[in-house]
Motif scaffolding. Structure first.
Motif, PDB file in Angstrom:
ATOM      1  N   LYS A  78       0.832  -1.206   0.000  1.00  0.00           N
ATOM      2  CA  LYS A  78       0.000   0.000   0.000  1.00  0.00           C
ATOM      3  C   LYS A  78       0.866   1.255   0.000  1.00  0.00           C
ATOM      4  O   LYS A  78       0.590   2.208  -0.743  1.00  0.00           O
ATOM      5  CB  LYS A  78      -0.935  -0.019   1.222  1.00  0.00           C
ATOM      6  N   SER A  81       2.295   1.693  -3.382  1.00  0.00           N
ATOM      7  CA  SER A  81       1.253   2.181  -4.283  1.00  0.00           C
ATOM      8  C   SER A  81       1.017   3.677  -4.105  1.00  0.00           C
ATOM      9  O   SER A  81       0.881   4.422  -5.083  1.00  0.00           O
ATOM     10  CB  SER A  81      -0.042   1.410  -4.016  1.00  0.00           C
ATOM     11  N   HIS A 148      -5.477   2.412   7.407  1.00  0.00           N
ATOM     12  CA  HIS A 148      -4.686   1.209   7.624  1.00  0.00           C
ATOM     13  C   HIS A 148      -4.864   0.635   9.041  1.00  0.00           C
ATOM     14  O   HIS A 148      -4.193  -0.290   9.404  1.00  0.00           O
ATOM     15  CB  HIS A 148      -3.195   1.499   7.392  1.00  0.00           C
TER      16      HIS A 148
END
Length: 150
Positions: A78, A81, A148
């Motif tokens: 993540k 990304s 998260h």
């Protein structure tokens, strides 16, 4: 590309309950051609668009990779990304992430696994997370940490 479009049309027709005869009629109405063999890429896209307008939902492209087996490794992906979305990366792919890990940690760890998802040592994974977070901070990226915490 043409074969993939033909396959999507067949899948779309099946999902909407159209048989072969109904598919040919639809193709004839949309393109003036009953056979997909006679259609070019634009014709096939028009038929697919019509199927989508009628309710066919195409599946999103899959990367071919399964999600990482651990939450901390998913966080690594993540963060990578998010760095990519912020145009901080030359190579936004998984290969780019593995190259980054090798460049950053091979001298420290002695050896680095071929793929990030093979990492099992929580200290190594944390070191990667901290390096990516630091990069994000230097680039003024808000990683939206509340997303998260699930």
């Amino acid at each position: 590309m043409i074969r993939a479009l033909q396959q999507k049309i067949h899948i779309g027709c099946r999902s909407l309950g159209l048989d072969a005869e109904q598919r040919r009629e639809l193709q004839l109405v949309v393109t003036g051609k009953a056979s997909m063999k006679d259609m070019n890429e634009g014709d096939l896209k028009a038929v697919l668009k019509r199927l989508q307008n009628d309710g066919f939902k195409t599946a999103p492209k899959r990367s071919g990779f399964k999600p990482a087996p651990r939450a901390d490794l998913r966080l690594v992906h993540k963060l990578w990304s998010e760095l990519g979305k912020a145009d901080q990366l030359k190579d936004k792919s998984r290969k780019g992430l593995n190259t980054f890990i090798r460049a950053q940690f091979e001298g420290v760890w002695g050896s680095v696994p071929a793929d990030v998802d093979i990492l099992r040592d929580h200290r190594q994974i944390d070191a990667v997370i901290q390096a990516l977070k630091a990069w994000g901070q230097r680039a003024d990226i808000d990683f939206a940490w509340w997303e998260h915490q699930r």
